[in-house]
Design a protein around this motif. Sequence first.
Motif, short mmCIF file in Angstrom:
data_model
loop_
_atom_site.label_atom_id
_atom_site.label_comp_id
_atom_site.label_asym_id
_atom_site.label_seq_id
_atom_site.Cartn_x
_atom_site.Cartn_y
_atom_site.Cartn_z
N ILE A 101 1.45 -0.34 9.08
CA ILE A 101 0.93 -0.98 7.86
C ILE A 101 0.01 -0.07 7.05
O ILE A 101 -0.34 -0.42 5.93
CB ILE A 101 0.18 -2.28 8.20
N LYS A 102 -0.37 1.09 7.58
CA LYS A 102 -1.30 1.96 6.86
C LYS A 102 -0.65 2.52 5.60
O LYS A 102 0.56 2.78 5.55
CB LYS A 102 -1.81 3.09 7.75
N LYS A 103 -1.46 2.70 4.55
CA LYS A 103 -1.00 3.26 3.29
C LYS A 103 -1.55 4.67 3.07
O LYS A 103 -0.87 5.52 2.50
CB LYS A 103 -1.42 2.36 2.12
N LYS A 105 -2.64 8.49 3.57
CA LYS A 105 -1.96 9.58 4.26
C LYS A 105 -2.77 10.14 5.42
O LYS A 105 -2.21 10.65 6.39
CB LYS A 105 -1.64 10.70 3.27
N GLU A 140 -8.88 2.43 4.38
CA GLU A 140 -7.83 2.07 3.43
C GLU A 140 -8.41 1.71 2.06
O GLU A 140 -7.66 1.49 1.10
CB GLU A 140 -7.01 0.88 3.96
N LYS A 142 -10.19 -1.01 1.27
CA LYS A 142 -10.14 -2.44 0.96
C LYS A 142 -11.51 -3.11 1.07
O LYS A 142 -11.78 -4.12 0.40
CB LYS A 142 -9.16 -3.14 1.91
#
Length: 235
Positions: A101-103, A105, A140, A142
Amino acid sequence: MKTGTIQENLPEVYEKLFSECSLVVSAPGDFFWCGEHAADFGGIGVSQHLPLRIYIGLKPNNIGAFRLVDFKEFTATKFKFFSINFKEFNFTQVFSHINTIKKAKQGYDVYIVSEIPVSCGLNSLGALSAALSLLFYIVEGKVDKNKIDSWSGTMASKIISDADFNLVFRLAWKLNAILHSGYCPPIRAFVPLVWSELPVFCASEKIAKKENFIEKIDTLNYFAGSMDELSNSKN
């Protein structure tokens, strides 16, 4: 026994963690006053924080993924930290889920220092899941420190309506379910993420079938609160 005592007597463990890792968060363990088994069947559990914590640090790596590289566990009888064989647990599945699920890099090596022995009944895995979820959403982009600080002043019954909190909580719930081989009630991930001087209660809607439970977590209804809210109620 409390975290301050351990840190004062074994400072080198914490100094190493904080000096090597670019980001460190922690979460408390807790114990059930009642409902430990009822919570597994949709009942209400009541739990309270312990003055013992799990610390998790991240160190950037060049592989573009999260991976667990060290897990130190405190043993009270010997008053010492020991590296544990974390391959005995479901951490491979936990980090597989995170990497899916990680966005971002950037990848990270994960270091864990636990003042709570795993599988001793003090919710070490719940605290671990909570801290790891917080770390994930910090890197991330968020959530940030200001958002996390704001949660400390929010009542448990009110924080469940915060979208950012739910993002962190539901991932922590999923990670904890993975560590418990596919199912876990919400209280184990919820309590380490909130603060209350008195015990906290939590429960979710009853699950008829636990198959594919992790996929259901995003839509499950749950409720929670703290005993100080009840004691301050005028009703």
